[in-house]
Design an enzyme around this catalytic site. Structure first.
Site, PDB file in Angstrom:
ATOM      1  N   GLU A  39       0.809  -1.212   0.000  1.00 40.11           N
ATOM      2  CA  GLU A  39       0.000   0.000   0.000  1.00 40.11           C
ATOM      3  C   GLU A  39       0.849   1.271   0.000  1.00 40.11           C
ATOM      4  OE1 GLU A  39      -3.094  -0.114  -0.613  1.00 40.11           O
ATOM      5  OE2 GLU A  39      -3.097  -2.292  -0.506  1.00 40.11           O
ATOM      6  N   GLU A  40       2.023   1.203   0.585  1.00 37.45           N
ATOM      7  CA  GLU A  40       2.873   2.395   0.648  1.00 37.45           C
ATOM      8  C   GLU A  40       3.505   2.716  -0.703  1.00 37.45           C
ATOM      9  OE1 GLU A  40       3.553   4.690   2.735  1.00 37.45           O
ATOM     10  OE2 GLU A  40       2.965   4.031   4.720  1.00 37.45           O
TER      11      GLU A  40
END
Length: 813
Positions: free
Chosen positions: A674-675
């Site tokens: 997600e980052e």
């Protein structure tokens, strides 16, 4: 606190028939079975033996060694290609051109690149005529078309006198001017401008230079074009409308400091009588100078009142000035320079006639005013909603006012505003969220069952991706599990069965979603035997489907796409970066419009991106074009898409760091996905770096703790270093909060904020706490990371351990 009774079961495996393994697989809409398909064997590398060694030598920048390993007489197009590449890098251009021409005649997927590389060889030889001929042979569809035409234009200037060359250069560059090929239009205008300047045609040169800097501000060539224009005609005036549009493009493109500075220097009429603070117009500078002599310095801008909004602008200001100030205000706001943003936006809201411009300024002002105290922005929110009902921001304004009321403890005031959103903006983006918040109002009052009517309305709405339906079913189950005063045993049993049905449906049908995760976790607490049976059956089914997932995939609607064919060719040639470029040029619209029949080729493209090493692109494609497959991986194609969306990238490093940090490896994997979308070179607008998107200050602090001698920020682009530092930091947060959701929230918003939120809300179930996170960015981040956490456990875990148990209560330590 909710009272959540255990589910009524009639034995350890009650309702077992509901979770038995289903051996069947739903029939997917097939692609054209008569069309071409691609199997793993069709992607096998061309080169083996000495050819493979030659490819490796070429990649290492050793063309002589590569040529020594290759046969003197290549037998096919791939062999000719490899030899041509080695000859070009070895500066044996005449021989390379001959091989490239053979490749162009034998391999349609490589034709354009062969002409392009041959053209570059001719440039190196100094043969401008041959270079132009070869480079102009590159088709417009090629990913190299823009670069080919730019180089052809440069070579044309060497072939002809300046007056003859200029119109020919312009003709070659027309596709770039029209943005009909991939390339840099600003650079094309710069080259054309230079050609006309050399030819003595000052007017046409100036037109090209101004177009380059005004219409394409994000290009690296834009600044040079501006310098050329100013040098060519120092007194020439640029069109004010184009300058303002340039300013807006800078803001949209994230060039915020440039935008704010350029807005101040634009020579446009002031929005304020006598000048505004911050203006560099004569009136503005005079007012600023006088203000500096005052004891309190620059005056604060007059923030519009509801009466100002209702009255409308008096002596409407110049429309271009309005747009320019709005763009400047947007830039300052994104830079978090709140005072400057208010100074720019206030006169826009007071004096501009364009209703869209005015509504946007009001919205941004209300956001800024609300930062310290949400209730201070409420008058502006309500004034915006009441006076601009046609605006797309009207529902956002009403919703923001409701949130301000709710956080201030005015539950009834919040309810009235939310009801207005549903009634007045039924088709707006926030009507669905308002229904959910109306349920939460009843929840806050201790009446969760009374809020079910709002969840039923939410479920009845059209929902493109199913997220709202899942939310409605989960929270309805939670409400039904809450005890209701005066409820009979029969009614309680019926409510529990309905709750179980909703949870079981989510756990089975939506296992890779956030609410599917919550449902699985809730079932694990309330009915562990049922949940164990379900998870065992699901694990077997996923494993079975995964084994069959790598079947051939039909190309369907993209069977004739040249970029797809070229991408496959580059992968087989051992050139993954070139393959990724070709994949990015594919027009996916025919596959998208084919519905389920297009899913196969879209999955293939994601697979090819993964093979090319571009995990970010694969991730984005599956998330946008194959989202419906991910919601329920019930087929071999869906499981294949899910495995592409959630790859075990950098897993050896992750496992090692996770063990040391005492965190679940899948949690760290989910955070990285997600980052950074698993891109080691990722850099955020805020300056976060690498796979775990570390801010420099945090990274330096953890590096000191780990005693990483010689640490520098450039090392954050090394996967091993970045994962070690990011995983260690996540482990520290996990150890402090002892909860995956709180650790994730802390990673995004800081442990101080999360600690304050926990103390402010007291003891809450985790699912309810996540909804109370006041920062929308952090709330969404936590949900996405937990969804990925669930997906990794679901796809790669085994048995009951596949369920991340996140249903525990959150309370201050």
């Amino acid at each position: 606190m909710w009272l959540v009774p255990a589910l009524a079961l009639c034995g350890p495996l009650a309702h077992a028939q509901e979770v038995e393994e289903d051996e069947s697989e739903p029939a997917a809409a097939p692609a054209d079975p008569s069309g071409p398909s691609i199997a793993d064997a069709d992607l096998a590398p061309y080169f083996t033996g000495n050819s493979k060694k030659a490819r490796a030598a070429l990649d290492a920048g050793q063309p002589k060694q590569a040529l020594a390993l290759l046969p003197g007489k290549p037998k096919d197009a791939p062999a000719h290609w490899l030899r041509a590449e080695a000859l070009r890098l070895g500066h044996q251009c005449a021989l390379a051109i001959r091989d490239y021409k053979i490749v162009a005649s034998q391999s349609p997927p490589l034709r354009d690149r062969a002409y392009f590389n041959a053209g570059l060889c001719a440039v190196e030889q100094g043969d401008a005529e041959a270079a132009v001929r070869l480079l102009r042979g590159v088709s417009r569809a090629s990913v190299d078309a823009g670069d080919a035409y730019l180089e052809a234009a440069r070579q044309l200037r060497k072939l002809k006198p300046a007056r003859e060359a200029a119109p020919l250069v312009e003709e070659v560059l027309v596709p770039l001017f029209a943005s009909s090929v991939r390339g840099d239009p600003a650079l094309a205008h710069l080259i054309a401008g230079d050609a006309f300047a050399a030819a003595g045609d000052k007017q046409r040169a100036l037109a090209h230079f101004q177009t380059g800097w005004l219409d394409f501000p994000l290009s690296a060539a834009s600044a040079t074009s501006r310098e050329r224009a100013q040098r060519l005609s120092p007194g020439a005036k640029a069109d004010a409308g184009r300058q303002v549009r340039r300013l807006e493009m800078l803001v949209d493109g994230g060039q915020l400091k440039r935008a704010a500075a350029e807005a101040s220097s634009l020579k446009l009429p002031s929005l304020c009588a006598g000048g505004c603070p911050g203006d560099r117009t004569p009136a503005g500078l005079l007012k600023a100078a006088l203000a500096l002599l005052a004891p309190n310095g620059l005056p604060s801008p007059h923030i519009p009142t509801p009466a100002d909004v209702a009255r409308g602008p008096v002596n409407a200001a110049d429309p271009l000035s309005c747009r320019a100030k709005l763009a400047q205000g947007r830039a300052y706001r994104k830079l978090r320079q709140w005072s400057q943003a208010k100074t720019a936006l206030a006169p826009v809201a007071l004096r501009c006639e364009d209703r869209k411009v005015r509504a946007t300024a009001l919205f941004l002002l209300a956001q800024i005013v609300s930062l310290k105290n949400p209730l201070e922005g409420e008058p502006l929110w309500l004034a915006l909603a009441g006076n601009f009902p046609e605006s797309s921001l009207a529902d956002d304004a009403l919703f923001a006012a409701a949130e301000a009321r709710r956080h201030a403890g005015d539950v009834e005031g919040a309810r009235r505003l939310l009801e207005r959103v549903v009634a007045e903006q039924e088709s707006g983006d926030l009507a669905a969220e308002s229904l959910f918040q109306l349920f939460r109002v009843e929840l806050a009052k201790g009446h969760p069952r009374a809020g079910i009517k709002f969840l039923d309305q939410l479920e009845a709405r059209k929902d493109g991706d199913g997220t709202d339906h899942e939310k409605a079913r989960y929270w309805r189950a939670r409400a039904l599990l809450a005890s209701s005063e005066g409820e009979t045993a029969e009614a309680r049993e019926a409510a529990q069965k309905a709750a179980r049905d909703d949870l079981l449906w989510l756990a089975r049908e939506r296992p890779l979603t956030y609410h599917g995760l919550l449902a699985r976790s809730r079932l694990a607490e309330l009915a562990p035997e049922m949940e164990t049976a379900l998870e065992t059956a699901e694990a077997r089914r996923v494993q079975r489907l995964a084994k069959r997932a790598h079947r051939p995939l039909h190309l369907g609607a993209l069977g004739k796409d040249g970029h797809l064919k070229s991408a496959i060719e580059y992968l087989r040639l051992g050139q993954p970066r070139d393959a990724a470029r070709e994949l990015s040029a594919i027009d996916r619209s025919p596959a998208r419009s084919a519905g389920e029949a297009g899913h196969e080729v879209l999955t293939l493209i994601a697979d090819l991106y993964t093979r090319a090493g571009d995990l970010r692109a694969a991730h984005n494609l599956v998330r946008t074009d194959l989202r419906s497959l991910l919601r329920h991986p019930a087929s071999t194609l869906a499981v294949r898409a899910a495995l592409l969306a959630y790859p075990l990238a950098f897993r050896a490093h992750i496992d090692q760091v996770a063990t040391r940090a005492s965190i679940p490896a899948d949690l760290l994997q989910a955070l990285m996905r997600e980052e950074s979308a698993l891109d080691p070179r990722a850099v955020s607008p805020a300056g976060a770096l690498g796979l775990t998107q570390l801010m420099p200050k945090t990274a330096r602090g953890v590096a000191r703790q780990l005693k990483l001698h010689g640490f520098g920020l450039s090392m954050l682009f090394e996967p091993a270093v970045n994962i070690r530092i990011g995983g260690t930091y996540l482990g520290q947060l996990y150890a402090h909060f002892k909860n995956p959701a709180l650790a994730l929230a802390s990673y995004n918003a800081g442990p101080g904020n999360v600690g304050n939120w926990v103390r402010a809300h007291g003891e809450l179930p985790l699912d309810a706490f996540v909804e109370e996170i006041p920062l929308d960015e952090t709330k969404g981040y936590v949900k996405r990371c937990l969804r990925s956490f669930a997906a990794y456990r679901y796809l790669y875990g085994a048995g009951p351990s596949r369920v991340p148990h996140v249903g525990q209560t959150v309370a201050a330590n």
